[in-house]
Scaffold this motif. Sequence first.
Motif, PDB file in Angstrom:
ATOM      1  N   GLU A 373       0.690 -14.575  15.462  1.00 23.84           N
ATOM      2  CA  GLU A 373      -0.222 -13.881  14.564  1.00 23.84           C
ATOM      3  C   GLU A 373      -0.612 -14.734  13.356  1.00 23.84           C
ATOM      4  N   PRO A 378      -7.190 -13.195  13.912  1.00 25.74           N
ATOM      5  CA  PRO A 378      -7.082 -11.829  14.452  1.00 25.74           C
ATOM      6  C   PRO A 378      -7.989 -11.585  15.646  1.00 25.74           C
ATOM      7  N   LEU A 381      -6.515 -12.421  19.087  1.00 25.08           N
ATOM      8  CA  LEU A 381      -5.523 -11.502  19.644  1.00 25.08           C
ATOM      9  C   LEU A 381      -6.042 -10.075  19.784  1.00 25.08           C
ATOM     10  N   MET A 382      -7.324  -9.900  19.492  1.00 27.22           N
ATOM     11  CA  MET A 382      -7.883  -8.553  19.474  1.00 27.22           C
ATOM     12  C   MET A 382      -7.681  -7.826  20.807  1.00 27.22           C
ATOM     13  N   GLN A 385      -3.937  -6.626  21.580  1.00 26.51           N
ATOM     14  CA  GLN A 385      -3.288  -5.580  20.799  1.00 26.51           C
ATOM     15  C   GLN A 385      -2.975  -4.370  21.688  1.00 26.51           C
ATOM     16  N   ASN A 386      -1.808  -3.779  21.448  1.00 25.37           N
ATOM     17  CA  ASN A 386      -1.341  -2.628  22.240  1.00 25.37           C
ATOM     18  C   ASN A 386      -1.120  -2.975  23.711  1.00 25.37           C
ATOM     19  N   SER A 388       1.710  -5.053  25.077  1.00 26.07           N
ATOM     20  CA  SER A 388       2.914  -5.828  24.758  1.00 26.07           C
ATOM     21  C   SER A 388       3.239  -6.863  25.830  1.00 26.07           C
ATOM     22  N   MET A 391       1.099  -9.917  25.224  1.00 25.03           N
ATOM     23  CA  MET A 391       1.620 -10.647  24.061  1.00 25.03           C
ATOM     24  C   MET A 391       2.895 -11.394  24.441  1.00 25.03           C
TER      25      MET A 391
END
Length: 502
Positions: A373, A378, A381-382, A385-386, A388, A391
């Motif tokens: 991050e 940002p 990684l948009m 997000q949500n 996992s 990520m």
Amino acid sequence: MVCKAVMGIKAAGKLRCPSSVAAAAGSRLKPWMMRATTTVLLWTCVVQLTAVGNTWGPRALKGWPSCRTAREAAAVTTTRLAMPESVVEKAALPPKRIYRNNGYLMVSCNGGLNQMRAAICDMVVIARYLNVTLIVPELDKTSFWNDPSKFQDIFDVEHFITSLRDEVRILRELPPRIKRRVELGKFHSMPPISWSDISYYHKQILPLIRKYKVLHLNRTDARLANNGLPLEIQRLRCRVNYAALKFTPQIEELGRRVIRILCQNGPFLVLHLRYEMDMLAFSGCTQGCTPKEAEELTRMRYAYPWWKEKVINSFVKRKDGLCPLTPEEIALVLRALDIDKNMQIYIAAGEIYGGKRRMASLTSAYPNVVRKETLLEPSDLMFFQNHSSQMAALDYLVSLESDIFVPTYDGNMAKVVEGHRRYMGFKKTILVDRKLIVELVDQYTSGSLRWDEFSSLIKAVHANRMGSVTTRTVIPDRPKEEDYFYANPQECLRDPNLLRTS
């Protein structure tokens, strides 16, 4: 054209071109042949040099910006650009394996990314040895992480299917006729027995597939034994894990970008700091937490019915080495091991419970603490997000390429990355002895142990815990307590000592 064809078989002595024509053709061919020969020789040298480098199975050829192989990667890229298209060709697909299909195997994986990754490898092996058709696995969408990602959102599904076609038939979905049977409930669903050998699947599972035509395995974690399996099965598990399961191009490209950024600033250590809220709630470990935080973690544990253990003594569990190391504890360990204070420390984890307060000791000792991050925008990684698991896939890629990998808890990611780094040439992985560390940390913080004594003992304990060659521990009647196959896939590894002497 005739003469060129004839020249190819001139050695047979049956046909000859007129000498004037042959001479003219030879003069035209010589420069081209010299260029082609030189190019091929250069390419061969690059491949050989890379193959005996620090990472066998060479990642430089796959475009990965490993800090240790940056120069080799640049050389490979330059050579490839200079080569004619006839020399640089895509690898041919393996021939399809032809076999009589015994039915269809559907699987629903459970757990986080790396638990599912290992399970997928096992399911491929099971499908192969039962001679059935595997449907692309369904990923867990109902666990704590609530990640809606599908297989194709994380893994390159086309590569997965085609790269294994010489072993097993894999389909994205059931054929229409079979799909209608499933929609009508004409299939069987069950969890297989944990830690089973291949004979269980032949004797118990195969008859069910033949009977129902479609079998759905609704749990997949640790359903195949670590040991006692034929060599070809163990090696197929490795092939799936290290060759067939590639992440999507989008995930891999973002992983490369993170690694390039890190490499530009020198060597880096990946710290798999398992100190997220869910881990602490699940394990019941509250060392360093405030009473309010401990109460919050307890409430969370009771809120999730699939976390079976509810009453946990944090003090006893920590003393037994069963808790993840805290940020404060791992900061002391890294210092004791003489990890350079200027080393980049990449945190491969979710949000650390307690935030800056709990990270203060680590960031004070190591100012260059970073995470994806902080390295990326940002907007990069948009779309993650949500999600996992996506990520976690980024962290997995960075962990593989790090100079040092340090997990603070022996969860699934820690084990699978450890095994993958062994496969890549026994890259340095510090396997912390949590039970002894806790004892030494308590002695040091209480003043009964001087710093030099503490540091010497930490170094001595971990001298042979660096991810080097070792043999898996086998405990016949307690497979859960023995060494995990994916942490040390010894059947697939080359001894680096043998490589150096060959």
